[in-house]
Every structure is written in structure tokens, then in C-alpha cells.
Design a protein around this motif. Structure first.
Motif, PDB file in Angstrom:
ATOM      1  N   HIS A   1      42.157  65.703  43.373  1.00 13.13           N
ATOM      2  CA  HIS A   1      42.357  66.532  44.568  1.00 13.13           C
ATOM      3  C   HIS A   1      43.542  67.456  44.331  1.00 13.13           C
TER       4      HIS A   1
ATOM      5  N   ILE B   1      45.970  69.883  46.955  1.00 17.21           N
ATOM      6  CA  ILE B   1      46.266  70.427  48.279  1.00 17.21           C
ATOM      7  C   ILE B   1      47.465  71.351  48.106  1.00 17.21           C
TER       8      ILE B   1
ATOM      9  N   PRO C   1      41.775  64.166  51.064  1.00 15.99           N
ATOM     10  CA  PRO C   1      42.417  65.460  51.290  1.00 15.99           C
ATOM     11  C   PRO C   1      43.307  65.486  52.542  1.00 15.99           C
ATOM     12  N   GLN C   2      42.817  64.838  53.604  1.00 17.00           N
ATOM     13  CA  GLN C   2      43.584  64.865  54.846  1.00 17.00           C
ATOM     14  C   GLN C   2      44.914  64.135  54.703  1.00 17.00           C
TER      15      GLN C   2
ATOM     16  N   ALA D   1      47.275  66.216  52.602  1.00 13.77           N
ATOM     17  CA  ALA D   1      47.790  67.360  53.370  1.00 13.77           C
ATOM     18  C   ALA D   1      48.876  66.891  54.332  1.00 13.77           C
TER      19      ALA D   1
ATOM     20  N   GLN E   1      42.250  73.342  49.707  1.00 19.35           N
ATOM     21  CA  GLN E   1      41.921  71.979  49.304  1.00 19.35           C
ATOM     22  C   GLN E   1      40.833  72.067  48.235  1.00 19.35           C
TER      23      GLN E   1
ATOM     24  N   GLU F   1      38.636  69.953  44.938  1.00 12.45           N
ATOM     25  CA  GLU F   1      38.254  68.630  44.436  1.00 12.45           C
ATOM     26  C   GLU F   1      37.665  68.741  43.033  1.00 12.45           C
TER      27      GLU F   1
END
Lengths: 425, 289
Positions: free
Chosen positions: A4, A6, A68-69, A72, A92, A94
């Protein structure tokens, strides 16, 4: 492989957002340390420059705690920034997107000034910091090493980095180096204390210039600039003396008319220089040096217009190199993915080999017990026969695995092999 | 020659290297550097082989005849060109050194290849005389090339030729000025030593031609060149501030004297030195000017 990224870059986020999310060197260590405690199974690297803040994360499997959340939130909460205030400005990415993006960043294709060389060192430093703190594991190690390799290929195989595009870098690297072989023994004179002069001094300092002299009407500002570069300040009245002694002169005053005219140069400077080369950079608007000064023998005068033309040509030359750089990165991304997919299959391959090795050894032991009269040479031949047989039996499934790994993670095939050969057992 | 290696072989190799250098200035060629190195090295190998065969055939070579003299000078210049290509890969030095190499090879074709007469002098003085003049002439040539590059680079910088359109990358003015000054100093010392040893050689003769041949055009042009080199070097030492462009002009003028001397040496060399009798074994001191 679960990757990931971010973050925010100059492409999607304004400078005010980037400033709020930026990390100083000390903050990088503190943030990584803090996130490691809240996300213990996640590998992390934080890249923070003036044009980007990017958090790279890798988890061994699909993780609910480091999605991701969550990443972040970790990034924003460190600076106390609310998600609403950066709405639409965080990117974002991936897996494949992360790899392609990092490769572009390291190769300076994603930079504000494409081809600028600093970003490679910044990516390297970011990885090194994470490695030293223990937040970068094997997955991010492979990813960052591959990105550095890709960047080096772009650097070596294209002319992208050869063409400089900022005014001070062009002035020093493309013009001053054609006059002087090295700068450590050259006397640099700065007229005025403008920002452009300071930026040019930075390039000159990097090139080795150490004898900096500043002439400025405002003594305080002049001394300030001179001290910042370990140089000497001289009052404005010493201008002609300093020009006689200088090897390079940088004009950066706020004067409304030329401070050095052809007549004053011919009267005060030229007769005492005996045509000794003088490299003059006029970075002031309006000009500090009368263009006619450049007609004097031994004087090489460049104004902002001359340098801007060079920058424009360099930008065009760089644009021509971009397709080749993109091809190299595509190639490197494909290679990295194939290697990563192959690594997924590595435990199954090891299991398969181990699964064959046990029965082989057992059968060889039984055979040698039954035939005690065999000498060492015969035993060696039989052992080699057994090895060859095992390798030949394993060759087709391993080749199929390799072929499948080129397309993506061969999960189906791996499951089938595990079940067929009872590898889980 | 019998081995099949002749002047055309190495001249063609140097010409190919020069062509690569020229084309590389207009368009980017990925293999430019390796092509240059390969062609120049191939030329040097063939050149060395050729000179080796000459030495085997005439033990007094490589400086026994004007023909050999030119070829040895070309060989030394090719070695310098190859070293420059390796040491300064980004600079188009071959563009200047290779044509000079080819010109010297061309000069060898016009020059006499008969061994010059032996002198009743020691072999030591003959060898010293020949090599000093050879190296001195080479220094003048290198100084001239550095001076030309200096003037060209200075002109390009004055006209603000932009780097992106500038395929031929020359060394910096500072480097060229240093090379030019050193070449001038070396040329003055070597040509001076060559001249003095030539005088010693003539005075040591016991036959009718003993003494300095002041009416000989080669000796006169050499003396004029030496005088100019001494004046130029004296000027450079007395006025250290007068550098760059002025020294470039001085070495350019010295090169004019060199051309004159070489032309006279090619045309009238045997008048001064005489040609060795066929039965006599050639000796190494034949390069006296």
C-alpha cells in the motif's frame, strides 16, 4: 504480497497540504516508531520531501489492521490533520500501482523537475532510516532496492539526467564548467544578495567553490549571505577591486540600472585583468551587467535570457528521453512482479523438493543394504541416477509454476500442488 | 609489407575512429565510445606491428628515415589520442588529435624512406638528437591543437552556443590553457635540446661537412622555430597574467614554423643528412635536422 502507499504529491496536493503533512528528519523516526507499535506486522517506509509525503506499507497477508484507511489515519493523525481537510488530495495505491509509482519516483519521472538528481538520494535515505529503525522488512527491502536499480538504469541508459533545467544548475553545470575545470580555487564574487544568487551559490558550493565574496550595499544582508557560505563581505566601494580579483561574478542586485557598464568595466577592470577569463552571471532583473561587457576579451557573460533559452532546449531534450525511460521502468516493474510472484511459490517448491528427497534417500539406503558388494563408484552412479530422476520428475511442475508466476501470483496452481503432494502435511 | 599490414590498414582504422567521433557529434550513438576505442586500438595495433616490422628490417629504425620519423610521430599522437579517449570520455578530443595523426601518416607517404647517412658521432648523441626533436615537434603540435580548441571553445562560449545543441564537448578553457602552456614549455625545452645536440653532432664530425650548415633550409627553419619558441616561452614566463588566448596565438605561430620545418625536412632532408650507402648498416642517429 500486499503493498500500500498513502500520501500526497505535488501532482494532487497543494503546497499548503504538503507543508502540513511534511515530516522533518526527527519526525520520520518518531512517526515510524509510533506506527510500528500500532501496526506491529506491517513493514513501513516514509518518504518525505518538499514535493511529496508518502507512506509505503507491506503486510504478509491481507491485513485488516493495516488497510488503506488505517494507514491514512496514521499519517494524518500524526500531524493532527482531519481527513476532511485533505479530501481528494491524498492518493492511495495498491500492489502493482505502488511498485510502478515508487519506480517512477526514484527515477525522477514523477518529480516536479523531471530528471532532477536529488530524489534518488532522498528515496535511499528514507529506506535507510526505516531499515535502521527496523520498520522495513524483506518485502520493502526488495521493493526499494528494485526501485533504486530501476532508477540507476534510467540514469545510465537514457540522457534524462544530462539535461539540466533550472537556471542555476544550467549556469554552473552547462556553462561555468566549460570555462573552469574545478571551482575549489576560484574566487566567486556575488553582487547583491538576491535569492537567485543564494541558489546559485548552493550549486557552486556543491561543485566545490569555497572562496565566496559578497559585495552588497546593505551591509547586514551582505554579511548574512557571506557568513551563510563561509565567505567574506566587502563594502560596495570595493566593487572594482573585487571584480579585478574575481574568477566568477554573479549579479543579483535590485538596482534599476546596470551596476557595471562597458565603460566602467573598460576603465576600472579590464586593463588590470589582462584578459584573464571572467565568468559573469547576470541573474538580476533589470540587468546588473551591461551586455556590452561581454564583448571584452576574456569575459563570458550570460544573462537570464541566455540561461532560460538553454533551459528550454534542455526541457525539449529531456522530453525526447522520456519514452525510453518509461520503457525501462515498465520492464523493471514486470521483472520485479515476476520475481515477487516466484517468491510466493518458493515455499511450495522447497516443499516439493523436500518431499522427494526423503523417499529418495530411503530407497537408496534400502538398495545399498541389499547390494553390499557395490563399490563407491557404483554407489555414486546410482546416487546420481536418483538425483537426475527426481529433477526430471520435478521439472514439468516447476516450469509450469514459473510460467504461471509471470502472469500473476499462481495461487490456483500452488493450491493444486499442495493438495496433490500433500505438502500441508 | 610482407606481413600484409600496411599503412592503409592503420590509417583506415584511425579514419573510422574519426568518422565515429564526427558522427557522434551530430547524433547520439550508443556504442560511440566503444567504437572509438576499438577503431583507435585496432589502428594502434596495426601501426605498432608495422613499425616493428620496419625496425626488424632496418635495425636503426624507428627514426632512420623521414618516413619512419613521421610514422613514429603519428604513433605517439595516436597513443595520446587513445589515452585522451579513455581518460576524458565525454570530450571530443579525438576530433582534433585523429586528423593530426592522419596528417602525419600522410606526411610519411611523401617523405623519403631511405635511411639517412650515419655520422661519425656517438650513437648516444644521435639518438638524443632524434628523440628530442621528435618529442619537441609533437609538443608544438599538441600545443597548437590545444590552442585551436581554446579559441574554438572561447568563441562558442562568447556566442553562447547552448549545451543542448552542442554535440562536440571540448575541455574547459582552464584545462586547455594549462595544456597549451605546458606544451609550449615542453616544446621550447625539447626543440632547444634537439638543436644543441644537432650542433654537437655536426661539430663531432671529422669529415668535410663538419660545422653548422647555416645555409641549410632545414637547419634555418629549425633555428627560427626555436627562436620563436624561446620568445613565446619567455613572454609566458615574464607575463603570467597574459594567458589563454595570447598563448594560443603564440603556439599557433610556432605551428606555422613547425609546418615549414617539416616541409623542408620532407623535401630537403637528405641534403643535410645524406643517404646511407646501401651496403652500410643503417644507424639510429639518422634523424638529425
Amino acid at each position: 504480497m500486499n503493498l500500500h502507499m498513502i500520501g500526497c504529491t505535488h501532482r494532487a496536493a497543494g503546497v499548503e497540504i504538503r507543508e502540513r503533512l511534511a515530516f522533518s528528519g526527527a519526525q520520520v523516526g518518531d512517526a515510524l516508531d509510533r506506527w510500528q507499535q500500532s501496526l506491529p506486522d506491517t513493514e513501513l517506509v516514509l518518504v518525505s520531501t518538499c514535493n511529496r509525503v508518502e507512506l509505503y506499507a507491506a503486510t504478509p497477508h491481507e491485513s485488516t489492521e493495516a488497510g488503506p484507511q488505517e494507514l491514512a489515519n496514521a499519517l494524518l493523525s500524526y500531524h493532527g490533520v482531519s481527513p476532511a481537510s485533505v479530501n481528494g488530495q491524498l492518493i492511495q495505491l495498491e500492489n502493482r500501482e505502488v511498485i510502478a509509482h515508487l519506480f517512477r519516483v526514484a527515477a525522477s519521472l514523477d518529480s516536479m523537475v523531471v530528471g532532477e538528481p536529488q530524489i534518488l538520494a532522498q528515496v535511499k535515505e528514507a529506506y535507510q532510516a526505516a531499515h535502521d529503525l527496523g520498520t522495513a522488512g524483506p518485502v520493502l527491502h526488495d521493493l526499494f532496492q528494485a526501485s533504486l536499480h530501476a532508477a540507476r538504469r534510467v540514469h545510465n541508459e537514457t540522457g534524462l539526467h544530462r539535461h539540466r533545467v533550472s537556471i542555476p544548475s544550467v549556469a554552473i553545470a552547462d556553462f561555468a564548467t566549460r570555462v573552469f575545470e574545478d571551482f575549489d580555487d576560484k574566487r566567486v564574487l556575488v553582487l547583491g544578495a538576491g535569492e537567485m544568487a543564494e541558489e546559485t551559490l548552493r550549486y557552486l558550493h556543491d561543485a566545490g567553490a569555497r572562496r565566496i565574496h559578497v559585495v552588497n550595499r546593505n551591509e547586514e544582508r551582505g554579511r548574512q549571505l557571506a557568513e551563510a557560505w563561509s565567505g567574506d563581505y566587502h563594502p560596495w566601494d570595493d566593487l572594482w577591486e573585487q571584480l579585478v580579483a574575481a574568477d566568477m561574478a554573479i549579479g543579483a542586485t535590485a538596482a534599476n540600472e546596470p551596476v557595471v557598464t562597458a565603460a566602467t568595466f573598460a576603465q576600472h577592470v579590464a586593463p588590470r585583468r589582462h584578459q584573464r577569463p571572467l565568468f559573469m552571471l547576470d541573474l538580476a532583473v533589470p540587468r546588473d551587467f551591461d551586455p556590452a561587457v561581454g564583448d571584452a576579451l576574456g569575459v563570458y557573460l550570460y544573462s537570464l535570457d541566455d540561461l532560460e533559452s538553454a533551459c528550454r532546449l534542455n526541457r525539449r531534450a529531456r522530453a525526447k528521453e522520456l519514452p525510453a525511460a518509461e520503457r525501462i521502468l515498465d520492464d523493471e516493474v514486470a521483472r520485479y512482479l515476476a520475481a515477487a510472484h516466484h517468491r510466493v511459490a518458493a515455499p511450495v517448491i522447497t516443499g516439493l523438493r523436500r518431499g522427494m528427497e526423503g523417499p529418495k534417500q530411503a530407497e537408496l539406503a534400502r538398495l545399498f543394504n541389499k547390494l553390499p558388494q557395490l563399490d563407491d563408484a557404483a554407489r555414486g552412479e546410482i546416487e546420481q541416477f536418483a538425483d537426475r530422476l527426481v529433477n526430471k520428475l520435478l521439472h514439468p511442475p516447476l516450469e509450469s509454476l514459473r510460467d504461471a508466476a509471470r502472469e500473476g501470483p499462481p495461487h490456483g496452481l500452488l493450491d493444486a500442488l499442495r493438495r496433490l503432494f500433500r505438502l500441508e502435511d | 609489407m610482407e606481413s600484409g599490414v600496411n599503412i592503409i590498414c592503420f590509417a583506415a582504422s584511425y579514419a573510422v575512429a574519426l568518422a565515429i567521433e564526427v558522427v557522434g557529434g551530430w547524433r547520439q550513438i550508443a556504442w560511440r565510445r566503444w567504437g572509438l576505442l576499438l577503431a583507435t586500438t585496432a589502428g594502434l595495433v596495426a601501426h605498432t606491428w608495422y613499425l616493428g616490422r620496419r625496425v626488424a628490417a632496418t635495425p636503426a629504425a624507428p627514426l632512420a628515415s623521414p618516413h619512419d620519423w613521421f610514422l613514429v610521430a603519428a604513433w605517439l599522437l595516436a597513443v595520446i589520442a587513445l589515452a585522451a579517449m579513455i581518460h576524458y570520455p565525454g570530450r571530443s578530443l579525438g576530433l582534433f588529435l585523429l586528423p593530426a595523426t592522419l596528417a602525419l601518416i600522410g606526411g610519411s607517404l611523401a617523405a623519403d624512406d631511405e635511411p639517412l647517412a650515419t655520422f661519425a658521432a656517438t650513437r648516444f648523441w644521435g639518438i638524443l638528437h632524434s628523440y628530442c626533436l621528435l618529442l619537441g615537434f609533437l609538443a608544438v603540435l599538441l600545443g597548437f591543437l590545444a590552442g585551436m580548441m581554446y579559441l574554438l571553445q572561447s568563441r562558442r562560449l562568447k556566442s553562447k552556443t547552448l549545451p543542448a545543441t552542442d554535440g562536440f564537448r571540448l575541455p574547459s578553457l582552464e584545462w586547455l590553457e594549462r595544456a597549451n602552456s605546458r606544451a609550449l614549455g615542453a616544446a621550447a625545452a625539447l626543440v632547444g635540446l634537439g638543436f644543441v645536440t644537432g650542433v654537437v653532432l655536426r661539430w663531432s664530425r671529422t669529415d668535410a661537412v663538419r660545422g653548422i650548415p647555416w645555409t641549410d633550409p632545414v637547419a634555418l627553419s629549425l633555428a627560427a622555430m626555436l627562436l620563436w619558441l624561446l620568445v613565446a616561452e619567455g613572454f609566458r614566463l615574464l607575463y603570467p597574467a597574459a594567458r589563454g588566448r595570447k598563448v594560443a596565438y603564440l603556439t599557433t605561430t610556432a605551428f606555422a614554423f613547425l609546418l615549414l620545418t617539416l616541409a623542408l625536412f620532407t623535401l630537403y632532408g637528405e641534403r643535410l643528412h645524406g643517404v646511407a650507402a646501401p651496403s652500410q648498416p643503417p644507424s639510429a642517429d639518422g634523424g638529425q635536422a
